[in-house]
Design a protein around this motif. Sequence first.
Motif, PDB file in Angstrom:
ATOM      1  N   TYR A 194      -3.512  58.614  11.121  1.00 43.80           N
ATOM      2  CA  TYR A 194      -4.943  58.347  11.299  1.00 43.80           C
ATOM      3  C   TYR A 194      -5.637  58.533   9.952  1.00 43.80           C
ATOM      4  N   MET A 195      -5.180  57.791   8.974  1.00 47.71           N
ATOM      5  CA  MET A 195      -5.703  57.920   7.611  1.00 47.71           C
ATOM      6  C   MET A 195      -7.202  57.575   7.565  1.00 47.71           C
ATOM      7  N   GLY A 196      -7.941  58.415   6.865  1.00 52.20           N
ATOM      8  CA  GLY A 196      -9.370  58.189   6.713  1.00 52.20           C
ATOM      9  C   GLY A 196     -10.197  58.596   7.908  1.00 52.20           C
ATOM     10  N   ARG A 197      -9.566  59.125   8.954  1.00 51.56           N
ATOM     11  CA  ARG A 197     -10.303  59.501  10.166  1.00 51.56           C
ATOM     12  C   ARG A 197     -10.883  60.915  10.104  1.00 51.56           C
ATOM     13  N   VAL A 198     -10.358  61.766   9.221  1.00 51.14           N
ATOM     14  CA  VAL A 198     -10.843  63.144   9.158  1.00 51.14           C
ATOM     15  C   VAL A 198     -11.844  63.301   8.018  1.00 51.14           C
ATOM     16  N   TYR A 199     -13.020  63.766   8.356  1.00 47.87           N
ATOM     17  CA  TYR A 199     -14.065  64.024   7.365  1.00 47.87           C
ATOM     18  C   TYR A 199     -13.860  65.392   6.723  1.00 47.87           C
ATOM     19  N   LYS A 200     -13.654  66.415   7.561  1.00 46.65           N
ATOM     20  CA  LYS A 200     -13.450  67.772   7.056  1.00 46.65           C
ATOM     21  C   LYS A 200     -12.534  68.568   7.986  1.00 46.65           C
ATOM     22  N   PHE A 201     -11.819  69.502   7.385  1.00 48.04           N
ATOM     23  CA  PHE A 201     -11.105  70.538   8.128  1.00 48.04           C
ATOM     24  C   PHE A 201     -11.879  71.836   7.923  1.00 48.04           C
ATOM     25  N   TYR A 202     -12.334  72.453   9.013  1.00 48.92           N
ATOM     26  CA  TYR A 202     -12.971  73.769   8.932  1.00 48.92           C
ATOM     27  C   TYR A 202     -11.960  74.788   9.463  1.00 48.92           C
ATOM     28  N   VAL A 203     -11.612  75.772   8.658  1.00 53.78           N
ATOM     29  CA  VAL A 203     -10.684  76.818   9.095  1.00 53.78           C
ATOM     30  C   VAL A 203     -11.476  78.114   9.177  1.00 53.78           C
ATOM     31  N   CYS A 204     -11.548  78.690  10.383  1.00 51.64           N
ATOM     32  CA  CYS A 204     -12.386  79.876  10.581  1.00 51.64           C
ATOM     33  C   CYS A 204     -11.599  81.025  11.198  1.00 51.64           C
TER      34      CYS A 204
END
Length: 301
Positions: free
Chosen positions: A93-103
């Motif tokens: 799913y290339m280009g589908r993720v804007y950001k990864f938030y790791v909390c």
Amino acid sequence: MKHGIVYFTGRDFAMRPAVVVRAQRIPQHWYKDKCVDRFIKMLIFCMEYFQRYMAVPGKIENLSVIVDLSGLGISQVPISALSEVYNVMSHHYMGRVYKFYVCNVSYMLSSIAGMVKALLTDRQKQKLNMLDSVNELRQDFAMHQLEEDLGGSRPKFTTFFPFPLSPGPFGAGYEGGADPAAVPGAHALFSHAGALGRLWDPKLSSQENKQFHYGPQAACIFERCGLPVPPEARFGYGEQHGAGAAAAADIVAEFASDAGAEVAPSTLGAEAPRSSEQQATEANEVDEVVHGSRGFFCCGA
């Protein structure tokens, strides 16, 4: 889905959906039985669901991933599962993720993550956000789009499908709660082809390339949102040009006959030329449904 390992929680300020990944909820017997592929199947299901029911071609085409590592030490972090998340998102799913938030990262894990981040490319660093506090999510999300343990105002979910999505407003940090008058099910504005989008065809005019493909419920949705209904939405032109245009032609001919008017056969089923101002107005009307609080653009609401 009942474990709540992967699910959609809401949308950010730009209407990008957010997928929550709760690593600590992966059952231990999945590792023992080597059934982590179940996790990947759930992730793929969410991505396919997003593409069909939550994306808007040319406007909303990617999402964010919130990874919650609460309660996990270094030895407990499911590295293989999380690496599969990255592989699926990056390669399929290339280009589908804007950001990864790791909390909710422990101190020791945060130290190691800092060293790993130093090895990433600048582009990868832009996408990966290691949060010191879940309250940082409020910079991108309205409070009612997140659960309480993720810095929001919604109680922790106990049912995860249909996805517990909430309507707008979607402004970052908004604390006023969901709009009770939002129109649910606005995803049906587009047909299946309209939701998927299409490549720009240089053989077609700009107007034809920008033509929205509406679904059979589009006219009703526009009316419920208090917006003018584009002609092609009322006649189903966007569902498929051939059958939709033919149906429109029959309706126009019937109305013309009742009124005692004559309609030239060559004009039946043909879309009337529209000015650039009319096209812009139509695009703004769709924006009102998709981005405005009058439209609850999700499925199962």
